[in-house]
Enzyme design. Structure first.
Site, PDB file in Angstrom:
ATOM      1  N   TRP A 127       0.869  -1.179   0.000  1.00 32.91           N
ATOM      2  CA  TRP A 127       0.000   0.000   0.000  1.00 32.91           C
ATOM      3  C   TRP A 127       0.906   1.231   0.000  1.00 32.91           C
ATOM      4  CZ3 TRP A 127      -2.090   2.652   4.851  1.00 32.91           C
ATOM      5  CH2 TRP A 127      -3.121   3.548   4.524  1.00 32.91           C
ATOM      6  N   ASP A 208      -0.628  -5.937   9.095  1.00 30.90           N
ATOM      7  CA  ASP A 208      -1.662  -4.938   8.824  1.00 30.90           C
ATOM      8  C   ASP A 208      -2.865  -5.674   8.244  1.00 30.90           C
ATOM      9  OD1 ASP A 208      -3.161  -2.749   8.178  1.00 30.90           O
ATOM     10  OD2 ASP A 208      -1.792  -1.940   6.658  1.00 30.90           O
ATOM     11  N   ALA A 210      -6.658  -4.993   7.083  1.00 29.10           N
ATOM     12  CA  ALA A 210      -7.653  -3.945   6.829  1.00 29.10           C
ATOM     13  C   ALA A 210      -8.895  -4.488   6.131  1.00 29.10           C
ATOM     14  CB  ALA A 210      -7.034  -2.823   5.987  1.00 29.10           C
ATOM     15  N   LYS A 243     -13.416  -0.854   6.306  1.00 27.11           N
ATOM     16  CA  LYS A 243     -14.016  -1.576   5.181  1.00 27.11           C
ATOM     17  C   LYS A 243     -15.060  -2.587   5.659  1.00 27.11           C
ATOM     18  CE  LYS A 243     -10.195   0.258   3.693  1.00 27.11           C
ATOM     19  NZ  LYS A 243      -9.642   1.016   2.629  1.00 27.11           N
TER      20      LYS A 243
HETATM   21  C1  LMR Z   1      -6.930   2.093  -0.701  1.00 27.57           C
HETATM   22  O1  LMR Z   1      -5.885   1.435  -0.682  1.00 27.57           O
HETATM   23  O2  LMR Z   1      -7.454   2.493  -1.749  1.00 27.57           O
HETATM   24  C2  LMR Z   1      -7.623   2.415   0.590  1.00 27.57           C
HETATM   25  O3  LMR Z   1      -6.951   1.840   1.656  1.00 27.57           O
HETATM   26  C3  LMR Z   1      -7.863   3.862   0.766  1.00 27.57           C
HETATM   27  C4  LMR Z   1      -6.633   4.614   1.101  1.00 27.57           C
HETATM   28  O4  LMR Z   1      -6.642   5.308   2.135  1.00 27.57           O
HETATM   29  O5  LMR Z   1      -5.646   4.577   0.349  1.00 27.57           O
END
Ligand code: LMR
Length: 394
Positions: A127, A208, A210, A243
């Site tokens: 991410w 992590d 999510a 989420k």
């Molecule tokens: C994403 O990866 O699109 C989500 O987790 C939203 C974000 O905050 O980036």
């Protein structure tokens, strides 16, 4: 003094959200930001959340402060959801945080206080905000191979080989399930191998999570995490309620630090409270309270689980439809991996030029690394996307 400020590159995911909003074409398909959408393209408030909010409105008598690490009932409910009975409660320090991002941030700050020269190993790719926060905090970071573009699966050999260069005390940042951005996840046998390697090398996992409930179900999605937390001497866990409870803007998340019980746990708990105080004092309470009510009330919980399960099955159906449509149109099996991936995201594994082509010629928005949000699709847009992918020569 403000003239001394430097510009920061825009977050790729959030910048794409704005480009989509500014695009005047009206049949565009937004597969960018990771927000769940139903078949009508809406992100509704979940029924259980609505009901909990109604009860809360009737029952809540004060908005006074709770505690620096949040309501202990929220911690208990989240620990049960995440870890089941895999780890003794007495081993866990916990702090509510503003969303999962807040938990990641507090976790990295805790690492920086406890082990300042630790390198944090991150999956390549991960991410983007992981990398951004690590850089902002000045934490040494190294990538490990993770995604095999050729197969669309996890490059597990590459991952283990790269982690061999980690030093004792280093931290391995892992995605608990539904890897963001690739959608490719380790098998349970691979989790077990990874645990053995981390034990042997004296590494600390930071998981992590999510998207619990978006992949194979609430229990299965936590199985890797539970194995890690029960077998490693120390584990950090950052969890988001954004989420799976659909409460994105309420900012509900939690950081767990699993270690030795007794004085060691109390020391960690004190440090988590200290960190919250330095950064924002008290964590937001509204979202956390709704989550606690839902998880501890049989009726609300059943309602929530059913809706979550519908969302999960909907995403799986879309994955299957897309893989089938691509198989038919491309006359090949090379996109079958899309049906194997889990969670909201899949990485298509194509170039930024092709991603741009999809946006320019077909109004389809993917993140530049070819991550797509499967929940942004519906029965009509699946064929549109499949045609565009094949047309673009991907
Ligand atoms: C994403 O990866 O699109 C989500 O987790 C939203 C974000 O905050 O980036």
């Amino acid at each position: 003094m403000f003239e001394n400020l430097k510009e920061h590159p825009a977050d790729k995911i959030l910048a794409l959200m704005q480009t989509f909003r500014d695009d005047p074409r009206d049949d565009n398909v937004d597969l960018g930001v990771g927000v769940f959408r139903n078949a009508q393209g809406a992100t509704p408030v979940m029924q259980a959340v609505k009901q909990a909010e109604q009860r809360l409105w009737q029952q809540e008598t004060t908005k006074s402060y709770v505690g620096l690490t949040g309501d202990p009932a929220f911690a208990d409910a989240m620990i049960a959801l995440l870890l089941g009975d895999a780890v003794a409660r007495a081993r866990i320090a916990a702090a509510a945080t503003p969303g999962g991002t807040g938990a990641v941030r507090q976790g990295l700050e805790l690492i920086r206080m406890a082990q300042p020269d630790a390198t944090v190993w991150v999956s390549d790719p991960t991410w983007p905000n992981h990398l951004s926060i690590l850089k902002h905090l000045g934490v040494p970071t190294r990538p490990y191979r993770y995604f095999d573009n050729a197969t669309g699966g996890v490059d597990f050999d590459g991952m283990c080989a790269d982690l061999e260069a980690a030093h004792p005390g280093d931290v391995v940042l892992l995605h608990g399930c539904c890897h963001n951005p690739t959608g490719a996840n380790p098998t349970m046998a691979q989790w077990a191998e990874l645990i053995a390697q981390m034990q042997e090398q004296g590494l600390t996992p930071f998981v992590d999570i999510a998207y619990q409930g978006f992949g194979d179900g609430l229990e299965d999605d936590a199985a890797g995490l539970r194995m890690v937390a029960s077998e490693m001497p120390e584990t950090l866990i950052a969890a988001s309620c954004s989420k799976n409870f659909g409460i994105y803007r309420e900012r509900a998340g939690i950081l767990l630090a699993v270690g030795d019980a007794g004085a060691a746990r109390d020391l960690t708990q004190g440090n988590l409270a200290y960190l919250n105080r330095q950064n924002f004092s008290f964590p937001p309470d509204h979202g956390a309270r709704l989550v606690t009510m839902i998880l501890t009330d049989a009726e609300l919980r059943a309602m929530w689980q059913e809706e979550l399960e519908q969302m999960r099955r909907g995403m799986l159906d879309l994955r299957r439809q897309l893989a089938e449509e691509l198989r038919r149109r491309s006359n090949s099996e090379r996109f079958d991996f899309l049906a194997e991936h889990r969670g909201m995201f899949s990485r298509l594994g194509t170039t930024p030029e092709n991603v741009e082509k999809l946006r320019r010629d077909h109004g389809i928005y993917l993140v530049g690394d070819s991550r797509m949000n499967i929940a942004g699709l519906n029965a009509e847009t699946v064929p549109h996307l499949a045609r565009a992918i094949v047309d673009a020569g991907i």
